[in-house]
Design a protein around this motif. Structure first.
Motif, PDB file in Angstrom:
ATOM      1  N   LEU A   1       0.827  -1.203   0.000  1.00  0.00           N
ATOM      2  CA  LEU A   1       0.000   0.000   0.000  1.00  0.00           C
ATOM      3  C   LEU A   1       0.863   1.257   0.000  1.00  0.00           C
ATOM      4  O   LEU A   1       0.621   2.203  -0.759  1.00  0.00           O
ATOM      5  N   VAL A   2       1.892   1.276   0.840  1.00  0.00           N
ATOM      6  CA  VAL A   2       2.783   2.442   0.918  1.00  0.00           C
ATOM      7  C   VAL A   2       3.572   2.601  -0.377  1.00  0.00           C
ATOM      8  O   VAL A   2       3.749   3.723  -0.878  1.00  0.00           O
ATOM      9  N   GLN A   3       4.057   1.521  -0.945  1.00  0.00           N
ATOM     10  CA  GLN A   3       4.810   1.615  -2.196  1.00  0.00           C
ATOM     11  C   GLN A   3       3.940   2.129  -3.338  1.00  0.00           C
ATOM     12  O   GLN A   3       4.400   2.936  -4.161  1.00  0.00           O
ATOM     13  N   THR A   4       2.686   1.687  -3.377  1.00  0.00           N
ATOM     14  CA  THR A   4       1.771   2.191  -4.409  1.00  0.00           C
ATOM     15  C   THR A   4       1.519   3.681  -4.228  1.00  0.00           C
ATOM     16  O   THR A   4       1.489   4.446  -5.200  1.00  0.00           O
ATOM     17  N   TRP A   5       1.360   4.109  -2.979  1.00  0.00           N
ATOM     18  CA  TRP A   5       1.143   5.531  -2.706  1.00  0.00           C
ATOM     19  C   TRP A   5       2.363   6.357  -3.111  1.00  0.00           C
ATOM     20  O   TRP A   5       2.228   7.448  -3.675  1.00  0.00           O
ATOM     21  N   GLN A   6       3.560   5.857  -2.846  1.00  0.00           N
ATOM     22  CA  GLN A   6       4.775   6.575  -3.216  1.00  0.00           C
ATOM     23  C   GLN A   6       4.888   6.724  -4.728  1.00  0.00           C
ATOM     24  O   GLN A   6       5.312   7.772  -5.224  1.00  0.00           O
ATOM     25  N   VAL A   7       4.513   5.690  -5.460  1.00  0.00           N
ATOM     26  CA  VAL A   7       4.531   5.789  -6.931  1.00  0.00           C
ATOM     27  C   VAL A   7       3.545   6.855  -7.393  1.00  0.00           C
ATOM     28  O   VAL A   7       3.847   7.653  -8.291  1.00  0.00           O
ATOM     29  N   LEU A   8       2.363   6.902  -6.777  1.00  0.00           N
ATOM     30  CA  LEU A   8       1.364   7.911  -7.138  1.00  0.00           C
ATOM     31  C   LEU A   8       1.884   9.320  -6.860  1.00  0.00           C
ATOM     32  O   LEU A   8       1.694  10.234  -7.681  1.00  0.00           O
ATOM     33  N   VAL A   9       2.550   9.508  -5.731  1.00  0.00           N
ATOM     34  CA  VAL A   9       3.096  10.830  -5.390  1.00  0.00           C
ATOM     35  C   VAL A   9       4.173  11.241  -6.392  1.00  0.00           C
ATOM     36  O   VAL A   9       4.206  12.391  -6.862  1.00  0.00           O
ATOM     37  N   VAL A  10       5.057  10.315  -6.746  1.00  0.00           N
ATOM     38  CA  VAL A  10       6.122  10.615  -7.707  1.00  0.00           C
ATOM     39  C   VAL A  10       5.528  10.991  -9.064  1.00  0.00           C
ATOM     40  O   VAL A  10       5.957  11.969  -9.701  1.00  0.00           O
ATOM     41  N   LEU A  11       4.543  10.247  -9.519  1.00  0.00           N
ATOM     42  CA  LEU A  11       3.903  10.565 -10.798  1.00  0.00           C
ATOM     43  C   LEU A  11       3.198  11.917 -10.754  1.00  0.00           C
ATOM     44  O   LEU A  11       3.237  12.679 -11.730  1.00  0.00           O
ATOM     45  N   SER A  12       2.576  12.242  -9.609  1.00  0.00           N
ATOM     46  CA  SER A  12       1.899  13.538  -9.490  1.00  0.00           C
ATOM     47  C   SER A  12       2.897  14.689  -9.563  1.00  0.00           C
ATOM     48  O   SER A  12       2.605  15.743 -10.146  1.00  0.00           O
ATOM     49  N   ILE A  13       4.075  14.504  -8.983  1.00  0.00           N
ATOM     50  CA  ILE A  13       5.109  15.557  -9.042  1.00  0.00           C
ATOM     51  C   ILE A  13       5.571  15.771 -10.474  1.00  0.00           C
ATOM     52  O   ILE A  13       5.701  16.911 -10.943  1.00  0.00           O
ATOM     53  N   ILE A  14       5.829  14.688 -11.190  1.00  0.00           N
ATOM     54  CA  ILE A  14       6.305  14.793 -12.570  1.00  0.00           C
ATOM     55  C   ILE A  14       5.245  15.445 -13.463  1.00  0.00           C
ATOM     56  O   ILE A  14       5.551  16.330 -14.273  1.00  0.00           O
TER      57      ILE A  14
ATOM     58  N   PHE B   1      -6.970  22.435 -13.519  1.00  0.00           N
ATOM     59  CA  PHE B   1      -7.601  21.493 -12.588  1.00  0.00           C
ATOM     60  C   PHE B   1      -6.645  20.363 -12.225  1.00  0.00           C
ATOM     61  O   PHE B   1      -6.578  19.919 -11.077  1.00  0.00           O
ATOM     62  N   ILE B   2      -5.880  19.913 -13.210  1.00  0.00           N
ATOM     63  CA  ILE B   2      -4.958  18.798 -12.963  1.00  0.00           C
ATOM     64  C   ILE B   2      -3.828  19.224 -12.030  1.00  0.00           C
ATOM     65  O   ILE B   2      -3.498  18.516 -11.070  1.00  0.00           O
ATOM     66  N   VAL B   3      -3.201  20.389 -12.301  1.00  0.00           N
ATOM     67  CA  VAL B   3      -2.050  20.789 -11.485  1.00  0.00           C
ATOM     68  C   VAL B   3      -2.465  21.054 -10.030  1.00  0.00           C
ATOM     69  O   VAL B   3      -1.713  20.720  -9.096  1.00  0.00           O
ATOM     70  N   TYR B   4      -3.637  21.617  -9.821  1.00  0.00           N
ATOM     71  CA  TYR B   4      -4.072  21.826  -8.440  1.00  0.00           C
ATOM     72  C   TYR B   4      -4.557  20.516  -7.807  1.00  0.00           C
ATOM     73  O   TYR B   4      -4.519  20.366  -6.575  1.00  0.00           O
ATOM     74  N   GLY B   5      -4.987  19.564  -8.637  1.00  0.00           N
ATOM     75  CA  GLY B   5      -5.254  18.226  -8.111  1.00  0.00           C
ATOM     76  C   GLY B   5      -3.977  17.557  -7.639  1.00  0.00           C
ATOM     77  O   GLY B   5      -3.974  16.840  -6.619  1.00  0.00           O
ATOM     78  N   MET B   6      -2.864  17.799  -8.340  1.00  0.00           N
ATOM     79  CA  MET B   6      -1.566  17.275  -7.895  1.00  0.00           C
ATOM     80  C   MET B   6      -1.148  17.904  -6.572  1.00  0.00           C
ATOM     81  O   MET B   6      -0.512  17.259  -5.733  1.00  0.00           O
ATOM     82  N   ASP B   7      -1.507  19.186  -6.358  1.00  0.00           N
ATOM     83  CA  ASP B   7      -1.243  19.829  -5.070  1.00  0.00           C
ATOM     84  C   ASP B   7      -1.998  19.130  -3.940  1.00  0.00           C
ATOM     85  O   ASP B   7      -1.457  18.951  -2.837  1.00  0.00           O
ATOM     86  N   VAL B   8      -3.237  18.735  -4.203  1.00  0.00           N
ATOM     87  CA  VAL B   8      -4.032  18.035  -3.186  1.00  0.00           C
ATOM     88  C   VAL B   8      -3.356  16.720  -2.802  1.00  0.00           C
ATOM     89  O   VAL B   8      -3.272  16.364  -1.615  1.00  0.00           O
TER      90      VAL B   8
END
Length: 378
Positions: A41-54, A75-82
């Motif tokens: 679960l944590v590894q999947t979340w970390q991948v999601l965070v990394v993709l959101s940053i990129i 909308f997408i960039v502020y969704g990445m902020d969330v």
């Protein structure tokens, strides 16, 4: 990376178990397994965070350089902020390693994160500098994207993630390096293209003139045929700029897109040096390192094979038997890279090794029980 009091500990820190109820303790241990540093679960979340940053870096730089009128991207960039805000909150509860020991005490986790440089950087990237663009003097959404550039600092988390993932056992190092180099190359080329376009044209933004700067590359170049950059589509302008970035960074430079003004020439010099550093330094250096490591592993195994051949010659082993031994070691190299299962568990503690052995041979013991136990033959 944690409190000094944990440095000499030899077991997992499980000091915080809410309540005296056995069910509460089992629930707490279950949550630790689900939210541990290496849990799925944590590894999947970390991948999601990394993709959101990129994604945030790509879209925000595109907005300030090319076209800030695309509402879906905002909308997408502020969704990445969330997502990043949620990630900051998660770090207050996420266990961490301290010299190989998992720290699960919530108070220690909070103190560790608050005292780290990571917390300061995370807060710095969340400062809403784009509020400055709301002043009457700056009436274009282009400046909102420009002041959001502090989100670029989040890229540190991407490289920390790659470094952490590479240090774990069982990681596909070659696949990880390919992903890392592709990420670096894509980011560098994208940012170079955005900067190049902004030097020639202001982009398509509300309340701003679309006319390119006089005597800039955008006015003087000939891309196969005459083309008006201000009147072309945003996608075509992006492809032209990315084309310049690729040819410049890779030292190809066909000459159809060339700098004209002094600022463009300085930017070209910087881009060429950046391309040499990224493509001929980091990427080719990493590939060479992987090939060298592979050659070392093969050379060590070949040396071992030669020693075995010499031993068999001295022992006057029959040729047919010697060929069989060599064939076995060759088979072992092709199938398992020379690693056998024998002796892999010898360095484990005796009790731990006994439990693993019992678990691995459980099916044999079950068969013995089903057939009425072991019969001793006198």
């Amino acid at each position: 990376m944690g409190d000094g009091s944990q440095a000499n500990s030899t077991k997992v820190d499980m000091t915080y178990e809410p309540g005296e109820n056995a069910e509460d303790r089992r629930l707490f241990r279950c949550l630790n397994r689900q939210l541990g540093p290496n849990s799925r679960l944590v590894q999947t979340w970390q991948v999601l965070v990394v993709l959101s940053i990129i994604v945030d870096v790509f879209l925000n730089s595109f907005l300030w350089a090319f076209d800030s009128r695309i509402r879906a991207m905002w909308f997408i960039v502020y969704g990445m902020d969330v997502i990043y805000i949620i990630n900051i909150a998660v770090k207050f509860f996420l266990p961490y390693y301290d010299k190989g020991i998992v720290i699960t005490d919530r108070n220690k986790i909070r103190r560790h994160y608050l005292k780290s440089a990571t917390f300061f950087v995370d807060i710095l990237t969340m400062v809403p500098l784009e509020c400055i663009a709301l002043s009457p003097a700056l009436i274009s959404m282009k400046y909102v994207a420009v002041f959001r550039s502090n989100r670029l600092i989040r890229l540190y988390a991407v490289f920390v993630y790659f470094k952490t993932l590479g240090s774990r056992l069982g990681t596909n190092v070659k696949g990880l390096m390919v992903c890392k180099f592709l990420t670096i190359a894509s980011l560098v080329l994208h940012l170079m293209g955005c900067g190049w376009y902004s030097l020639g044209c202001p982009g398509k933004h509300d309340h701003m003139d679309l006319t390119c700067r006089p005597e800039s590359w955008a006015v003087t170049f000939n891309f196969g045929h005459a083309i008006e950059i201000p009147s072309t589509t945003t996608s075509r302008a992006y492809i032209i700029s990315l084309y310049w970035a690729v040819t410049t960074a890779t030292s190809v430079g066909y000459g159809d897109l060339r700098p004209v003004t002094i600022a463009e020439k300085w930017y070209s010099i910087f881009s060429m040096l950046m391309g040499i550093t990224v493509f001929f330094g980091i990427i080719l250096g990493g590939i060479a390192s992987q090939l060298t490591n592979a050659d070392i592993e093969r050379a060590q195994y070949t040396h071992r094979l030669n020693v075995i051949k010499k031993k068999m010659r001295k022992a006057r082993v029959p040729p047919a038997m010697g060929e069989g031994v060599i064939d076995y070691y060759k088979y072992l190299w092709f199938r398992k890279r020379g690693v056998t299962d024998q002796g892999l568990l010898n360095k484990l503690p005796i009790t731990f090794r006994a439990e693993v052995t019992h678990s691995a041979n459980r099916f044999i013991l079950d068969k013995v029980r089903r057939h009425g136990g072991i019969k001793y033959i006198k």
